[in-house]
Write a protein that holds these residues in place. Sequence first.
Motif, PDB file in Angstrom:
ATOM      1  N   ALA A  74       0.826  -1.206   0.000  1.00 52.52           N
ATOM      2  CA  ALA A  74       0.000   0.000   0.000  1.00 52.52           C
ATOM      3  C   ALA A  74       0.861   1.257   0.000  1.00 52.52           C
ATOM      4  N   ALA A  75       1.953   1.233   0.757  1.00 56.23           N
ATOM      5  CA  ALA A  75       2.835   2.396   0.816  1.00 56.23           C
ATOM      6  C   ALA A  75       3.501   2.640  -0.531  1.00 56.23           C
ATOM      7  N   ARG A  76       3.905   1.578  -1.210  1.00 54.60           N
ATOM      8  CA  ARG A  76       4.566   1.737  -2.506  1.00 54.60           C
ATOM      9  C   ARG A  76       3.572   2.133  -3.591  1.00 54.60           C
ATOM     10  N   LEU A  77       2.320   1.682  -3.456  1.00 53.72           N
ATOM     11  CA  LEU A  77       1.308   1.970  -4.479  1.00 53.72           C
ATOM     12  C   LEU A  77       0.688   3.362  -4.309  1.00 53.72           C
ATOM     13  N   GLU A  78       0.861   3.963  -3.142  1.00 54.30           N
ATOM     14  CA  GLU A  78       0.176   5.228  -2.831  1.00 54.30           C
ATOM     15  C   GLU A  78       0.421   6.336  -3.863  1.00 54.30           C
ATOM     16  N   PRO A  79       1.654   6.581  -4.321  1.00 52.77           N
ATOM     17  CA  PRO A  79       1.839   7.652  -5.315  1.00 52.77           C
ATOM     18  C   PRO A  79       1.073   7.397  -6.609  1.00 52.77           C
ATOM     19  N   LEU A  80       1.020   6.148  -7.056  1.00 52.97           N
ATOM     20  CA  LEU A  80       0.283   5.820  -8.276  1.00 52.97           C
ATOM     21  C   LEU A  80      -1.211   6.032  -8.069  1.00 52.97           C
ATOM     22  N   GLU A  81      -1.727   5.583  -6.930  1.00 56.81           N
ATOM     23  CA  GLU A  81      -3.157   5.750  -6.676  1.00 56.81           C
ATOM     24  C   GLU A  81      -3.520   7.231  -6.541  1.00 56.81           C
ATOM     25  N   ALA A  82      -2.624   8.041  -6.002  1.00 58.32           N
ATOM     26  CA  ALA A  82      -2.880   9.480  -5.905  1.00 58.32           C
ATOM     27  C   ALA A  82      -2.936  10.107  -7.297  1.00 58.32           C
ATOM     28  N   ALA A  83      -2.036   9.671  -8.186  1.00 56.80           N
ATOM     29  CA  ALA A  83      -2.041  10.190  -9.561  1.00 56.80           C
ATOM     30  C   ALA A  83      -3.316   9.796 -10.285  1.00 56.80           C
ATOM     31  N   VAL A  84      -3.793   8.579 -10.042  1.00 55.27           N
ATOM     32  CA  VAL A  84      -5.019   8.096 -10.673  1.00 55.27           C
ATOM     33  C   VAL A  84      -6.237   8.871 -10.159  1.00 55.27           C
ATOM     34  N   ALA A  85      -6.252   9.155  -8.859  1.00 55.06           N
ATOM     35  CA  ALA A  85      -7.414   9.806  -8.257  1.00 55.06           C
ATOM     36  C   ALA A  85      -7.460  11.305  -8.511  1.00 55.06           C
ATOM     37  N   HIS A  86      -6.291  11.959  -8.545  1.00 57.69           N
ATOM     38  CA  HIS A  86      -6.281  13.423  -8.568  1.00 57.69           C
ATOM     39  C   HIS A  86      -5.361  14.035  -9.620  1.00 57.69           C
ATOM     40  N   GLY A  87      -4.623  13.215 -10.333  1.00 56.05           N
ATOM     41  CA  GLY A  87      -3.601  13.746 -11.227  1.00 56.05           C
ATOM     42  C   GLY A  87      -4.138  14.182 -12.581  1.00 56.05           C
ATOM     43  N   PRO A  88      -3.254  14.723 -13.394  1.00 48.75           N
ATOM     44  CA  PRO A  88      -3.617  15.166 -14.741  1.00 48.75           C
ATOM     45  C   PRO A  88      -3.695  13.984 -15.694  1.00 48.75           C
ATOM     46  N   PRO A  89      -4.153  14.208 -16.926  1.00 52.50           N
ATOM     47  CA  PRO A  89      -4.110  13.149 -17.939  1.00 52.50           C
ATOM     48  C   PRO A  89      -2.683  12.674 -18.155  1.00 52.50           C
ATOM     49  N   PRO A  90      -2.463  11.449 -18.586  1.00 55.55           N
ATOM     50  CA  PRO A  90      -3.502  10.497 -19.024  1.00 55.55           C
ATOM     51  C   PRO A  90      -4.052   9.610 -17.916  1.00 55.55           C
TER      52      PRO A  90
END
Length: 202
Positions: A74-90
């Motif tokens: 979960a700690a390692r996946l957190e940056p990716l999940e944040a990008a998916v939830a709130h980040g810019p395209p794509p």
Amino acid sequence: MGTGPVDGAPARRPRKDAVRNRAALLAAADDLFAHCDSPGDITMSDVAAAAGVGKGTLFRAFGDRSALIGALYAARLEPLEAAVAHGPPPLGPGTPPAQRVPALLDALLCFKLDHRHLVLALEGAGADSSPYRAEHYGRWHALLCSALAGVPGLADPGFTAHALLAAVRADLVEHLAGECGTDREELRSRLREFVERVLAGP
């Protein structure tokens, strides 16, 4: 009268040494999984020794091996999940499905390539080792279903999401990258072509 916290009272913060021990344990586990020959070789004793703490400290912090692996994942996946939830395209919301779905699968493939042994350990941890019952699988399946629902002519987003996630299963990634020696960019290219064919329909 109970001795628990009064309603409305602030929750007690973890002690500084507990926070420090938890961080050291996660870092030690991360390093061990990154450099092991097989994820099954890593024991709780190994992690405790590498972190410089007793096994009791490790069990108090995480409970068992499955929980430790889940917390590290979960700690390692957190940056990716944040990008998916709130980040810019794509990756972020609002991206057209034809661009977002391939980007999501590519990001997940790259994550699994970067953390191959950890993800293999996660899928094999505990008595119930089915990856399909894991919380993170449910989140990614729901995310892909939502994106695929916007693809014209796609009859079954739910099944399609399962099929696409099967293409980045940890054991398949390990087989292709580890046993077959397929390099990273070739794997990404093959996945991208597969996803594009699925989205194009019959």
